[in-house]
Design an enzyme around this catalytic site. Structure first.
Site, short mmCIF file in Angstrom:
data_model
loop_
_atom_site.label_atom_id
_atom_site.label_comp_id
_atom_site.label_asym_id
_atom_site.label_seq_id
_atom_site.Cartn_x
_atom_site.Cartn_y
_atom_site.Cartn_z
N ASP A 43 0.84 -1.20 0.00
CA ASP A 43 0.00 0.00 0.00
C ASP A 43 0.88 1.25 0.00
O ASP A 43 1.74 1.42 0.85
CB ASP A 43 -0.90 -0.02 1.24
CG ASP A 43 -2.10 0.90 1.12
OD1 ASP A 43 -1.94 2.02 0.60
OD2 ASP A 43 -3.20 0.50 1.53
N SER A 84 -6.98 3.72 -1.62
CA SER A 84 -6.80 2.27 -1.54
C SER A 84 -8.07 1.51 -1.90
O SER A 84 -8.01 0.41 -2.45
CB SER A 84 -6.36 1.86 -0.13
OG SER A 84 -5.11 2.43 0.17
N THR A 137 -8.20 -2.23 1.58
CA THR A 137 -7.60 -3.20 0.66
C THR A 137 -8.15 -4.61 0.84
O THR A 137 -8.68 -5.19 -0.12
CB THR A 137 -6.07 -3.17 0.77
OG1 THR A 137 -5.61 -1.85 0.45
CG2 THR A 137 -5.44 -4.17 -0.18
N GLU A 251 -1.21 -7.86 2.13
CA GLU A 251 -1.04 -6.40 2.07
C GLU A 251 0.05 -5.93 3.03
O GLU A 251 -0.01 -6.21 4.22
CB GLU A 251 -2.34 -5.68 2.41
CG GLU A 251 -2.20 -4.16 2.31
CD GLU A 251 -3.36 -3.39 2.93
OE1 GLU A 251 -3.53 -2.22 2.58
OE2 GLU A 251 -4.08 -3.97 3.79
N HIS A 260 2.12 8.96 4.74
CA HIS A 260 1.19 9.94 5.31
C HIS A 260 1.82 10.69 6.49
O HIS A 260 1.60 11.88 6.67
CB HIS A 260 -0.09 9.25 5.78
CG HIS A 260 -1.03 8.90 4.67
ND1 HIS A 260 -1.55 9.84 3.79
CD2 HIS A 260 -1.56 7.71 4.30
CE1 HIS A 260 -2.35 9.24 2.94
NE2 HIS A 260 -2.38 7.95 3.21
N ASP A 298 -1.36 -0.09 -4.80
CA ASP A 298 -2.61 0.53 -5.20
C ASP A 298 -2.42 1.98 -5.63
O ASP A 298 -3.19 2.52 -6.42
CB ASP A 298 -3.63 0.46 -4.05
CG ASP A 298 -3.01 0.80 -2.70
OD1 ASP A 298 -1.83 1.21 -2.65
OD2 ASP A 298 -3.72 0.64 -1.68
#
Length: 371
Positions: A43, A84, A137, A251, A260, A298
């Site tokens: 991710d 996502s 996800t 994932e 982030h 993604d």
């Protein structure tokens, strides 16, 4: 003598042709066996994130073990910069959709996912995530809701999903729900459940669920350990026991969270953990050749770049470049529209070379399976 010699030659030719036909038939039978599919999603993992495994790891990156590499364009129907939910739904259904959608079309119509389809085709299935199993996800492979934040609605899909193995967080969406329902007990009707740790002694006769945190499991900087690798290995050991093919989605969730937070240490540690898990999967494939592994993202998060690393003199404040080191820099704390890499290895890996939209990954899976 001449006639006998000719007959001998004809007999040899006949046996050779017959042998070739038998070999061709054996080869065709092998090709027709449904392959295992392992789909790993980092991710928020763009090319820069992948590149950290080249500079922050002492031994060679497991990404270097791939030869078939493509580029995926990640935009969704509503935004050039996706999320996502829309990204994973494109992977799972083959249709691009709007931002925040879980397993539904741009018109909010439920779409069958690759996991659901393969279950009807005799596959065993598994999901591994570091976030809640109801997060965008993993949810996009078994649920169908209009918005990713509908965690309790997403959770209600899991007991009926048919998934054989799942591991992650999100316990509170099953046993501490606003509607008062005890979905954990419902899960126990079909699954052997565990909220303490991974049990590696798994029987193919049962289904297993591991909800090991109220929400997400810890990230690497919080001391997570080898959960991702161990959960993936546990899933592979379990799924491999049955005499049927399997589909497993794994994932690496917190690569995105590092972007982030603009936290370079967290990002690097999460990529290296994902790289280690990829290595375990590639090792599994060495003894399971009828398997396809696809690794992608993604979207990219952080607009990250690897640039010069400087040391600062505490007395003078002067910065000096360290030639044999690099530093992680961020442009933003949000997702970007940067295309992401796709790595493929195993049966049908050549399908994943080139430049294409993210929803084409689903169609490439189907092309391999329907061939």
């Amino acid at each position: 003598m001449k006639i006998g010699f000719k007959l001998l030659i004809l007999l040899v030719i006949s046996l050779v042709v017959k042998g070739c036909k038998t070999a061709d038939k054996d080869s065709e039978d092998l090709e027709q066996e449904p392959p295992n599919i392992i789909f790993m999603i980092g991710d928020g993992m763009g090319l820069t994130q992948v590149s950290t495994s080249f500079y922050y790891k002492d031994d060679p990156s497991n990404f270097e073990r791939f030869k078939s590499i493509g580029i995926s364009k990640t935009s969704c129907t509503s935004h050039k910069v996706t999320d996502s939910a829309a990204g994973a739904t494109a992977f799972s259904t083959g249709e691009k959709t709007y931002k925040r959608a879980i397993g539904v079309s741009k018109d909010t119509v439920s779409l069958p996912t690759i996991l659901e389809q393969l279950e009807t085709e005799g596959y065993k299935t598994g999901l591994v995530s570091l976030t809640s199993i109801t997060h965008a996800t993993p949810a996009s492979f078994y649920a169908h809701v209009k918005d990713r934040d509908m965690h309790e609605e997403i959770a209600a899909y899991l007991p009926e999903s048919g998934v054989d193995f799942f591991a992650g967080g999100g316990l509170k969406f099953f046993n501490k729900r606003a509607d008062g329902k005890d979905l954990y007990s419902v899960l126990q009707e079909s699954y052997i459940m565990d909220t303490v740790g991974l049990n590696k002694d798994l029987s193919p006769e049962n289904k297993y669920g591991f909800l090991l945190a109220q929400n997400e499991v810890p990230n690497k900087t919080q001391g997570r350990g080898d959960f991702l690798k161990e959960a993936t290995e546990s899933a592979l050991d379990y799924l491999d026991q049955s005499a049927v093919p399997f589909f497993l989605m794994v994932e690496g969730s917190f690569i995105d969270w590092g972007g982030h937070a603009e936290d370079a240490d967290m990002l690097v540690q999460e990529v290296l953990d994902f790289d280690k898990t990829i290595g375990a999967v590639l090792d599994f494939m060495e003894t399971h050749p009828n398997t396809l592994l696809v690794v992608t993202a993604d979207h990219e998060t952080g607009g990250t770049a690897l640039g010069k690393y400087y040391e600062e003199d505490p007395e003078t404040g002067k910065k000096t470049e360290v030639p044999d080191s690099v530093a992680v820099y961020f442009v933003t704390d949000q997702h970007t529209a940067t295309a992401v890499p796709v790595f493929a290895k195993g049966v049908g890996e050549e399908l994943f070379s080139g430049v294409y939209e993210n929803n084409e990954i689903y169609h490439k899976f189907r092309e391999l399976l329907d061939h």
